[in-house]
Design a protein around this motif. Structure first.
Motif, PDB file in Angstrom:
ATOM      1  N   SER A   1     -35.557  37.151  15.465  1.00  0.00           N
ATOM      2  CA  SER A   1     -35.268  35.713  15.382  1.00  0.00           C
ATOM      3  C   SER A   1     -34.779  35.354  13.993  1.00  0.00           C
ATOM      4  N   ALA A   2     -33.919  34.378  13.899  1.00  0.00           N
ATOM      5  CA  ALA A   2     -33.461  33.894  12.599  1.00  0.00           C
ATOM      6  C   ALA A   2     -34.502  32.962  11.974  1.00  0.00           C
ATOM      7  N   ARG A   3     -35.283  32.321  12.824  1.00  0.00           N
ATOM      8  CA  ARG A   3     -36.291  31.366  12.352  1.00  0.00           C
ATOM      9  C   ARG A   3     -37.528  31.523  13.225  1.00  0.00           C
ATOM     10  N   VAL A   4     -38.701  31.505  12.611  1.00  0.00           N
ATOM     11  CA  VAL A   4     -39.964  31.641  13.351  1.00  0.00           C
ATOM     12  C   VAL A   4     -40.782  30.380  13.135  1.00  0.00           C
ATOM     13  N   ALA A   5     -41.381  29.888  14.209  1.00  0.00           N
ATOM     14  CA  ALA A   5     -42.252  28.714  14.113  1.00  0.00           C
ATOM     15  C   ALA A   5     -43.652  29.125  14.544  1.00  0.00           C
ATOM     16  N   ALA A   6     -44.660  28.475  13.944  1.00  0.00           N
ATOM     17  CA  ALA A   6     -46.048  28.778  14.294  1.00  0.00           C
ATOM     18  C   ALA A   6     -46.834  27.481  14.375  1.00  0.00           C
ATOM     19  N   VAL A   7     -47.779  27.461  15.298  1.00  0.00           N
ATOM     20  CA  VAL A   7     -48.669  26.304  15.426  1.00  0.00           C
ATOM     21  C   VAL A   7     -50.007  26.816  15.952  1.00  0.00           C
ATOM     22  N   THR A   8     -51.077  26.161  15.537  1.00  0.00           N
ATOM     23  CA  THR A   8     -52.396  26.544  16.035  1.00  0.00           C
ATOM     24  C   THR A   8     -53.253  25.305  16.257  1.00  0.00           C
ATOM     25  N   SER A   9     -54.198  25.415  17.190  1.00  0.00           N
ATOM     26  CA  SER A   9     -55.147  24.329  17.401  1.00  0.00           C
ATOM     27  C   SER A   9     -56.517  24.706  16.841  1.00  0.00           C
ATOM     28  N   ASN A  10     -56.591  25.895  16.236  1.00  0.00           N
ATOM     29  CA  ASN A  10     -57.869  26.432  15.761  1.00  0.00           C
ATOM     30  C   ASN A  10     -57.905  26.397  14.228  1.00  0.00           C
ATOM     31  N   PRO A  11     -58.804  25.618  13.633  1.00  0.00           N
ATOM     32  CA  PRO A  11     -58.866  25.557  12.167  1.00  0.00           C
ATOM     33  C   PRO A  11     -59.122  26.925  11.524  1.00  0.00           C
ATOM     34  N   ALA A  12     -59.813  27.794  12.263  1.00  0.00           N
ATOM     35  CA  ALA A  12     -60.114  29.116  11.700  1.00  0.00           C
ATOM     36  C   ALA A  12     -58.865  29.986  11.572  1.00  0.00           C
ATOM     37  N   SER A  13     -57.784  29.598  12.246  1.00  0.00           N
ATOM     38  CA  SER A  13     -56.547  30.390  12.212  1.00  0.00           C
ATOM     39  C   SER A  13     -55.573  29.914  11.153  1.00  0.00           C
ATOM     40  N   LEU A  14     -55.928  28.843  10.438  1.00  0.00           N
ATOM     41  CA  LEU A  14     -55.041  28.351   9.392  1.00  0.00           C
ATOM     42  C   LEU A  14     -54.935  29.396   8.287  1.00  0.00           C
ATOM     43  N   GLY A  15     -53.762  29.442   7.648  1.00  0.00           N
ATOM     44  CA  GLY A  15     -53.617  30.412   6.568  1.00  0.00           C
ATOM     45  C   GLY A  15     -52.169  30.780   6.381  1.00  0.00           C
ATOM     46  N   THR A  16     -51.958  31.942   5.806  1.00  0.00           N
ATOM     47  CA  THR A  16     -50.613  32.374   5.431  1.00  0.00           C
ATOM     48  C   THR A  16     -50.086  33.377   6.436  1.00  0.00           C
ATOM     49  N   ILE A  17     -48.848  33.158   6.852  1.00  0.00           N
ATOM     50  CA  ILE A  17     -48.171  34.102   7.737  1.00  0.00           C
ATOM     51  C   ILE A  17     -46.973  34.648   6.971  1.00  0.00           C
ATOM     52  N   LYS A  18     -46.895  35.953   6.892  1.00  0.00           N
ATOM     53  CA  LYS A  18     -45.775  36.586   6.198  1.00  0.00           C
ATOM     54  C   LYS A  18     -44.657  36.800   7.219  1.00  0.00           C
TER      55      LYS A  18
END
Lengths: 473, 60
Positions: free
Chosen positions: A317-334
């Motif tokens: 993909s040229a662009r990646v999007a991310a979303v979560t509903s879980n606060p424990a999953s917040l953080g950095t995605i490389k």
């Protein structure tokens, strides 16, 4: 006596008028001609065209310049309430101030389980500019652009398709194809996906001289009250070759009682090529284990990885999007050499990959990843049979040909009158309502709002002649 | 015809009208209210009822 008969005549007249009006309501509702149109300029509430939602993105404004909707975010939704089913809808939007929204698209809801919309283009200013700079041929609603003329007609182009690297499509289906980069030999070992997947997903798998062999197993959480059907569909060259509803994975309803499910897909004697496998399920369904004998397979466009740690995958993909509903999953995605900071729940964040193939890694799951390409376990396994799609991230320097299912909408006195036609025969309709979406790709909340001046829907469906023919068949 | 009979007949007609339109709505939701608000019909029925009762009171 005379007065009594006058009274009854008066009563007969009144009651007859009532029943005639009632019959008129029924005939108007049935729409004997098969055609009906609804239009609103938002001056007053409309029974059939429901208000745009959500309110924080679409607000109704009444000022010195009239009444209109101000769109400050995207996407926005509206419902079309009808008294009967129709076959086709022509949607017309009158829009203003499109400088900050070069692309406007609309869609009708087809699948409520996986929230799939059948999208159509309305406005594409980038394509309009290219039409003036490149060699352009408009044939009905098909636009064919060539950077330099090589083909005399669109038909010539279709009969001798150029390379995928120099061709882009926009809402046009060219035959999907995929050729492995290296000499292909079927794999004898089973490959397992190392993390669970939540909800629906699609896989592209390449086979050559082997069986199509996948196995799935998982759980039905039964957390929400919807029925939890799981549907497994296999496509080859965009035609369905298998469509199976799996045995009820668990108890229907909001029981909270977890039940397991398992399914084996084994198809032999298939021609070589790319197959699409679709698991259609709601978010109550977890696929804990997915295993395959296929060496080359990828997940298409969207993937919700459930609870897992140290996740690593690859994408084209040229662009990646991310979303979560879980606060424990917040953080950095490389994402390739870039960082995607997931800092809020229920909000989508994006990052460009910067390369043709990028590695994605993040420490915790329960994240929905999406992109315009595919995702796989390794860079060698990427299988993407789709043609490059014209979009904000496409590098046009390599593109020499564009085919689009698009017509430039007319602009008069600063107002763009954009139209799109939708096939309603397979569209989802609940409580007499069709769901529509208006999308402005790339539009940000900080951009200058655009104005929606009016909305019109012209519906076409079966008329009295078809019903009469069916009656006597 | 006397006014009170006219008011009474309008009241009967409004009652039939309400019944027919509500029955239609119950059978096919939206067939009436998509074009016409039943609140207006309810208002007409109330006014017709009041006028017909007033006509009966005059007789008494």
């Amino acid at each position: 006596m005379a007065s009594l008969s006058r009274r009854y005549i008066f009563r007969f007249g009144l009651w007859s008028a009532i029943f005639l009006v009632a019959i008129w309501f029924v005939l108007a509702g049935v729409a004997l001609t098969g055609q009906v149109a609804y239009e609103t300029d938002f001056f007053e509430p409309h029974y059939h065209l429901r208000p745009l939602t959500p309110a924080e993105r679409a607000s109704w404004v009444s000022d010195g310049q009239g009444q209109y909707y101000e769109l400050r975010g995207e996407p926005v939704y509206f419902s079309l309430r009808t008294l009967r089913r129709f076959d086709q809808a022509r949607l017309t939007l009158v829009l203003e101030d499109l400088d900050s929204a070069p692309v406007v698209e609309a869609g009708v809801l087809y699948d409520q389980t996986i929230w799939r919309y059948d999208m159509r283009p309305l406005v594409n200013s980038d394509l309009d500019k290219l039409s003036r700079l490149w060699e352009a041929k408009q044939s009905g609603d098909i636009l064919f652009l060539q950077k330099e003329r090589k083909y005399q007609s669109f038909e010539d182009f279709l009969s001798a398709l150029p390379g995928r690297a120099e061709t882009a499509v926009y809402y046009y289906d060219l035959p999907e194809s995929f050729t492995p980069a290296i000499t292909y030999n079927p794999c004898q070992e089973t490959v397992s996906v190392p993390w669970p997947i939540r909800g629906a997903f699609q896989i592209y798998a390449y086979i050559n001289n082997e069986d199509l062999d996948f196995s799935f197993s998982g759980r039905d959480l039964n957390e929400n009250q919807d029925t939890d059907d799981i549907r497994l569909i296999v496509y080859y060259q965009q035609a369905v070759i298998q469509d199976k509803i799996l045995a009820d994975a668990g108890l229907d309803g909001q029981s909270g009682s977890v039940r397991s499910w398992t399914e084996q897909l084994l198809l032999a004697g298939l021609p070589a090529g790319v197959y699409k496998i679709e698991i259609k399920a709601n978010d109550d369904i977890i696929t804990d284990r997915m295993a395959t004998k296929q060496k080359l397979f990828s997940f298409d466009r969207r993937l919700r990885i459930a609870g897992a740690e140290d996740i690593r995958l690859f994408t084209d993909s040229a662009r990646v999007a991310a979303v979560t509903s879980n606060p424990a999953s917040l953080g950095t995605i490389k994402v390739g050499d870039n960082i995607l900071e997931l800092s809020e729940t229920y909000r989508q964040f994006e990052a460009l990959t910067g390369t043709a193939t990028a590695e994605i890694s993040f420490p915790r799951g329960d994240i929905i990843l999406s992109g315009d390409g595919v995702f796989s376990l390794s860079a060698d396994q990427l299988v993407n049979p789709r043609w490059r799609r014209l979009g904000r991230d496409l590098d046009l320097s390599e593109i020499r040909y564009i085919i689009a299912h698009y017509q430039t909408p007319p602009v008069r006195e600063g107002r763009t009158r954009a139209q799109a036609v939708f096939d309603l025969r397979g569209a989802y309709r609940e409580n007499g309502e069709y769901g529509f979406i208006i999308s402005l790709p790339g539009f940000k909340e900080t951009d200058r709002p655009i104005r929606l001046r009016s909305l019109k829907v012209e519906l076409t469906g079966r008329d009295w002649r078809v019903w009469l023919a069916d009656l006597f068949r | 015809m006397k006014k009170k009979i006219i008011f009474l007949e309008f009241f009967y007609a409004a009652t039939v009208n309400l019944t027919v339109f509500y029955a239609l709505e119950g059978f096919w939701p939206g067939v009436v209210i998509s074009r016409f608000s039943l609140n207006w019909l309810l208002l007409i029925w109330l006014i017709a009822g009041i006028l017909s009762m007033a006509g009966q009171q005059e007789k008494l």
